[in-house]
Design a protein around this motif. Structure first.
Motif, PDB file in Angstrom:
ATOM      1  N   UNK A  42       0.841  -1.214   0.000  1.00 36.93           N
ATOM      2  CA  UNK A  42       0.000   0.000   0.000  1.00 36.93           C
ATOM      3  C   UNK A  42       0.867   1.252   0.000  1.00 36.93           C
ATOM      4  N   UNK A  43       1.980   1.198   0.723  1.00 36.09           N
ATOM      5  CA  UNK A  43       2.854   2.369   0.779  1.00 36.09           C
ATOM      6  C   UNK A  43       3.487   2.638  -0.583  1.00 36.09           C
ATOM      7  N   UNK A  44       3.829   1.568  -1.306  1.00 37.87           N
ATOM      8  CA  UNK A  44       4.407   1.755  -2.641  1.00 37.87           C
ATOM      9  C   UNK A  44       3.359   2.381  -3.570  1.00 37.87           C
ATOM     10  N   UNK A  45       2.101   1.939  -3.441  1.00 39.30           N
ATOM     11  CA  UNK A  45       1.019   2.562  -4.225  1.00 39.30           C
ATOM     12  C   UNK A  45       0.866   4.041  -3.853  1.00 39.30           C
ATOM     13  N   UNK A  46       0.950   4.341  -2.550  1.00 40.13           N
ATOM     14  CA  UNK A  46       0.779   5.729  -2.102  1.00 40.13           C
ATOM     15  C   UNK A  46       1.858   6.634  -2.704  1.00 40.13           C
ATOM     16  N   UNK A  47       3.083   6.092  -2.781  1.00 39.65           N
ATOM     17  CA  UNK A  47       4.185   6.858  -3.367  1.00 39.65           C
ATOM     18  C   UNK A  47       3.831   7.292  -4.800  1.00 39.65           C
ATOM     19  N   UNK A  48       3.364   6.344  -5.598  1.00 36.76           N
ATOM     20  CA  UNK A  48       3.025   6.668  -6.989  1.00 36.76           C
ATOM     21  C   UNK A  48       1.780   7.546  -7.071  1.00 36.76           C
ATOM     22  N   UNK A  49       0.830   7.270  -6.186  1.00 36.50           N
ATOM     23  CA  UNK A  49      -0.411   8.051  -6.175  1.00 36.50           C
ATOM     24  C   UNK A  49      -0.115   9.522  -5.870  1.00 36.50           C
ATOM     25  N   UNK A  50       0.779   9.737  -4.914  1.00 37.87           N
ATOM     26  CA  UNK A  50       1.163  11.108  -4.554  1.00 37.87           C
ATOM     27  C   UNK A  50       1.758  11.824  -5.763  1.00 37.87           C
ATOM     28  N   UNK A  51       2.618  11.094  -6.522  1.00 39.99           N
ATOM     29  CA  UNK A  51       3.236  11.704  -7.701  1.00 39.99           C
ATOM     30  C   UNK A  51       2.226  11.966  -8.811  1.00 39.99           C
ATOM     31  N   UNK A  52       1.252  11.055  -8.963  1.00 40.07           N
ATOM     32  CA  UNK A  52       0.191  11.291  -9.951  1.00 40.07           C
ATOM     33  C   UNK A  52      -0.562  12.562  -9.600  1.00 40.07           C
ATOM     34  N   UNK A  53      -0.881  12.751  -8.314  1.00 36.17           N
ATOM     35  CA  UNK A  53      -1.699  13.915  -7.981  1.00 36.17           C
ATOM     36  C   UNK A  53      -0.874  15.196  -8.078  1.00 36.17           C
ATOM     37  N   UNK A  54       0.432  15.124  -7.795  1.00 33.90           N
ATOM     38  CA  UNK A  54       1.292  16.302  -8.005  1.00 33.90           C
ATOM     39  C   UNK A  54       1.354  16.644  -9.489  1.00 33.90           C
ATOM     40  N   UNK A  55       1.467  15.621 -10.357  1.00 35.97           N
ATOM     41  CA  UNK A  55       1.528  15.853 -11.805  1.00 35.97           C
ATOM     42  C   UNK A  55       0.224  16.496 -12.290  1.00 35.97           C
TER      43      UNK A  55
END
Lengths: 220, 220
Positions: B193-206
């Motif tokens: 879940x933490x690895x997903x959160x890392x990518x999710x955070x970057x998607x929302x920043x993008x």
């Protein structure tokens, strides 16, 4: 940041949380590397991506490094999560304390079985799968967890994606197809058992070798 | 073999099983690396420890490499396993198909709660925890899985070790102490879940950056 480094950050975070709970204020890269099960050169390389180099002769400040890694992963923010499929595994996940302590807040438990509706698990009533779209919109859910049997997993995944969920954690033994821009990670509960088996096999080979050597001594 | 390589072997094995199921006979190191989520230089380095270098211009033979890795891990042999603590998680683990397909054979389900005794889960009747010692001896059990609540985990661990179990997979949210020669691995269900959160955070920043840029275009 390399994907392999991303995958190790949660492991460092877990090690730092343990150190912190034991009252450790600073740690060397060797200590942290041992706690996380990696070599210290790799640890230092990984942490350099965060701009974190520690202090010569002192090491890393445990609380500050913990904060830096949590921020980098994104777990300093709140992540609303839905779990779909509330059988035994779904129940276990709903009760799992390790999610909320890392910023993951379970906002809904969904199941297609009408007999399960209304049952309360870990303070949440199980709701109908058809409530999905409204829940995702109301809570801004970006992460969905699939804990259904394998045959239902792709349909559930499609509905999650259509509702706007962009990250999926899949516990079902099924390979999921998703459009670009959606991340899926699959949990394989047997990976850790395989690592144990590797070491177990070596222990038993070492025992056999020792036994053979002792036989040799006794025979000589 | 470096510990990090050991930890990746089950991931390569999983990728090879998927390739095999899709009917792929040979694969390049790049294909296998992508399927396993590592870079291909690291994959080649890891496989070189197994003496496996592939064939230039052809790549790796999927079935043979799968056999080589399974043998190296030790999952070509049969590993009898006991699971202690048959609550929701224990039920889910007992029903999990991924264990038996990797050589792990669940020989007993044990629980301290007398109300659970005799209940049949996945073909096995739940037995009293006090049957542990006899079962370990009769089946030659080397691996135990702890799925109890946290407060019971250390006592269960001590009994497993005293009975002769030398590898422990711990699902309980507790840190276990074991003597030298006993391996413990802890499953943290929140890592993925933490690895997903890392990518999710970057998607929302993008997305935010894109929105700001579009605002700029509209504003200009």
């Amino acid at each position: 940041m390399p994907e392999a480094t991303v995958a190790r950050l949660p492991v460092y975070l877990r090690a730092l949380i343990s150190l912190s709970e034991r009252g450790t204020a600073t740690c060397s890269s060797e200590e942290l590397a041992t706690a996380a099960g990696v070599n210290s050169a790799k640890l230092r390389k990984d942490l350099s991506y965060l701009g974190s180099y520690g202090t010569r002769g002192v090491g890393y400040d445990v609380e500050y490094l913990r904060y830096q890694i949590a921020r980098e992963i994104g777990v300093t923010q709140d992540w609303p999560v839905v779990i779909v499929g509330i059988g035994n595994l779904g129940h276990a996940l709903a009760n799992y304390s390790g999610f909320s302590s890392r910023g993951f807040r379970i906002v809904a438990l969904l199941d297609a079985d009408p007999d399960r509706l209304g049952e309360v698990v870990s303070g949440l009533g199980i709701r109908a799968f058809d409530d999905l779209e409204g829940l995702v919109e109301d809570h801004g859910v970006a992460i969905g967890v699939i804990a259904t049997p394998a045959p239902a997993a792709q349909d559930v995944c499609d509905r999650l994606v259509a509702a706007g969920v962009t990250s999926i954690l899949n516990f079902a033994p099924a390979v999921l197809s998703v459009p670009d821009g959606v991340d899926v990670r699959k949990v394989d509960l047997s990976i850790e058992l395989q690592i144990l088996a590797y070491h177990e096999q070596r222990k038993s080979l070492a025992d056999q070798t020792l036994a053979a050597e002792l036989d040799g001594v006794v025979g000589a």
